[in-house]
Design an enzyme around this catalytic site. Structure first.
Site, mmCIF file in Angstrom:
data_model
loop_
_atom_site.group_PDB
_atom_site.id
_atom_site.type_symbol
_atom_site.label_atom_id
_atom_site.label_comp_id
_atom_site.label_asym_id
_atom_site.label_seq_id
_atom_site.Cartn_x
_atom_site.Cartn_y
_atom_site.Cartn_z
ATOM 1 C CG HIS A 26 0.314 7.596 -3.653
ATOM 2 N ND1 HIS A 26 -1.076 7.196 -3.813
ATOM 3 C CD2 HIS A 26 1.019 6.574 -3.859
ATOM 4 C CE1 HIS A 26 -1.013 6.049 -4.331
ATOM 5 N NE2 HIS A 26 0.243 5.651 -4.594
ATOM 6 C CG ASP A 30 -3.022 10.012 -4.105
ATOM 7 O OD1 ASP A 30 -2.796 10.067 -5.059
ATOM 8 O OD2 ASP A 30 -3.076 8.819 -3.849
ATOM 9 C CD1 TRP A 150 -1.494 -2.862 -0.585
ATOM 10 C CD2 TRP A 150 -2.501 -4.246 1.002
ATOM 11 N NE1 TRP A 150 -2.659 -2.209 0.227
ATOM 12 C CE2 TRP A 150 -2.902 -3.015 1.127
ATOM 13 C CE3 TRP A 150 -2.709 -5.274 1.936
ATOM 14 C CZ2 TRP A 150 -3.930 -2.863 1.902
ATOM 15 C CZ3 TRP A 150 -3.709 -4.939 2.776
ATOM 16 C CH2 TRP A 150 -4.603 -3.846 2.987
ATOM 17 C CE1 TYR A 152 -1.455 -4.098 -4.628
ATOM 18 C CE2 TYR A 152 -0.435 -2.067 -4.052
ATOM 19 C CZ TYR A 152 -1.386 -3.105 -4.131
ATOM 20 O OH TYR A 152 -2.743 -2.337 -3.789
ATOM 21 N NE ARG A 154 3.906 -1.348 -8.486
ATOM 22 C CZ ARG A 154 2.841 -0.756 -7.738
ATOM 23 N NH1 ARG A 154 3.638 0.028 -6.640
ATOM 24 N NH2 ARG A 154 1.611 -0.586 -7.874
ATOM 25 C CE LYS A 184 -5.713 -3.207 -1.839
ATOM 26 N NZ LYS A 184 -5.050 -2.311 -3.029
ATOM 27 N N GLY A 211 -6.543 0.813 -7.552
ATOM 28 C CA GLY A 211 -5.660 1.587 -8.613
ATOM 29 C C GLY A 211 -6.021 3.091 -8.498
ATOM 30 N NE ARG A 238 -4.881 5.536 -5.840
ATOM 31 C CZ ARG A 238 -3.915 5.042 -6.192
ATOM 32 N NH1 ARG A 238 -2.930 6.003 -6.837
ATOM 33 N NH2 ARG A 238 -3.694 3.831 -6.242
HETATM 34 P P1 FBP Z 1 -6.391 2.065 -4.339
HETATM 35 O O1 FBP Z 1 -7.640 1.576 -4.509
HETATM 36 O O2 FBP Z 1 -6.392 3.544 -4.173
HETATM 37 O O3 FBP Z 1 -5.346 1.918 -5.540
HETATM 38 O O4 FBP Z 1 -5.927 1.904 -2.911
HETATM 39 C C1 FBP Z 1 -5.177 0.686 -2.847
HETATM 40 C C2 FBP Z 1 -3.710 0.745 -2.364
HETATM 41 O O5 FBP Z 1 -3.175 -0.460 -2.529
HETATM 42 C C3 FBP Z 1 -3.558 1.289 -1.140
HETATM 43 O O6 FBP Z 1 -3.605 0.781 -0.163
HETATM 44 C C4 FBP Z 1 -2.109 1.983 -1.311
HETATM 45 O O7 FBP Z 1 -1.907 3.067 -0.734
HETATM 46 C C5 FBP Z 1 -2.044 2.199 -2.881
HETATM 47 O O8 FBP Z 1 -2.961 1.497 -3.420
HETATM 48 C C6 FBP Z 1 -0.619 1.967 -3.329
HETATM 49 O O9 FBP Z 1 -0.667 2.200 -4.726
HETATM 50 P P2 FBP Z 1 0.763 2.317 -5.660
HETATM 51 O O10 FBP Z 1 1.545 1.088 -5.171
HETATM 52 O O11 FBP Z 1 0.257 2.225 -6.811
HETATM 53 O O12 FBP Z 1 1.362 3.534 -5.185
#
Ligand code: FBP
Length: 259
Positions: A26, A30, A150, A152, A154, A184, A211, A238
């Site tokens: 980011h 942050d 991870w 995610y 998206r 994760k 998150g 965070r």
């Molecule tokens: P957070 O608990 O701060 O969300 O961290 C987990 C994480 O996966 C970090 O490893 C990564 O930098 C971030 O979230 C990515 O967040 P996003 O995909 O929402 O930008």
């Protein structure tokens, strides 16, 4: 791997990772004056004593975690999970792609117990990431370290469904089928639906994603719900190091994980 090897980032079968790669993902937006310093994050880990691992990108691992630093501060008590891929936050809204930037061998040189890799499930580039991830899994397992995926959801194909039961369960299943030791994953909003996510992951252990910063009460409710659903623990960033009381929040989460 999967069984015995996973223990390197677990305590009594549970895991709690402190993630600090957001400066990469980011940008320093942050951060504040305190948490912009990686030593502040290491200090939270040290003072709380509750984490079973810390997540860094290569550069921070090299300069702040390296073998000498680790021995001085933690006596090897805080395993490193080195993030192997990453992308900047300049491409929001597009079909995300995150490619490998450093190697399993480099992770081992830096003393890592595991490697991390993000797959944007549903992105038009998911195949490229899955293929790269597969190679990483094989190599990491041959060399005796664990793999955290991870997962995610998206991109436009899953837009608005990033936290839905079926999409997150698809992501967790994919982690199992690809060979990840840990997945994760985003929380699905309630324990019942997350139970299906955990079931779908089979022997791959589920860590709930943190998150953006939310109310502590809600965060702890989510941790409770995910643990009730059978999760192995959490990977958080965070919500801990942006808190005014990071050590306290970390300890409260840990209490739930190990209850
Ligand atoms: P957070 O608990 O701060 O969300 O961290 C987990 C994480 O996966 C970090 O490893 C990564 O930098 C971030 O979230 C990515 O967040 P996003 O995909 O929402 O930008």
């Amino acid at each position: 791997m999967g069984g015995v090897g996973s223990n390197s980032i677990l305590r009594d079968g549970k895991g709690f990772l402190l993630a600090y790669d957001q400066g990469f993902e980011h940008g320093p937006t942050d951060f504040n004056e305190e948490n912009v310093d990686p030593n502040f994050i290491l200090d939270i880990a040290k003072k709380s004593g509750v984490f079973t691992g810390i997540v860094f990108q290569e550069g921070i691992a090299e300069k702040y975690y390296g073998k000498d630093v680790q021995q001085e501060t933690f006596n090897n008590q805080l395993p490193l999970v080195l993030k192997l891929n990453g992308k900047t936050g300049f491409h929001k809204g597009e079909e995300p792609l995150s490619l490998q930037l450093t190697s399993v061998d480099r992770a081992i040189e830096l003393g890592s117990a595991g490697v991390g890799y993000t797959i944007y499930v549903g992105s038009e580039h998911e195949e490229t990431m899955m293929k790269e991830f597969r190679g990483i899994c094989d190599e990491a397992h041959k060399k005796g370290i664990v793999v955290v995926a991870w997962m995610y959801p998206r991109g436009r194909h899953v837009e608005g469904k990033e936290n839905s039961r079926d999409v997150v369960a698809y992501a967790s299943r994919l982690a199992l089928e690809l060979g990840a030791d840990f997945a994760k994953l985003p929380y699905t909003g309630d324990s019942e639906s997350f139970e299906w996510v955990v079931k779908s992951a089979g022997k791959t252990k589920v860590l709930m994603q943190g998150g953006t910063r939310k109310d502590d009460g809600l965060l702890l409710e989510e941790v409770t719900g995910s643990m009730k659903a059978g999760a192995t623990g959490m990977a958080v960033g965070r919500n801990v190091w942006q808190s005014g009381e990071p050590v306290n929040v970390a300890k409260k989460i840990a209490e739930i994980i190990w209850s």
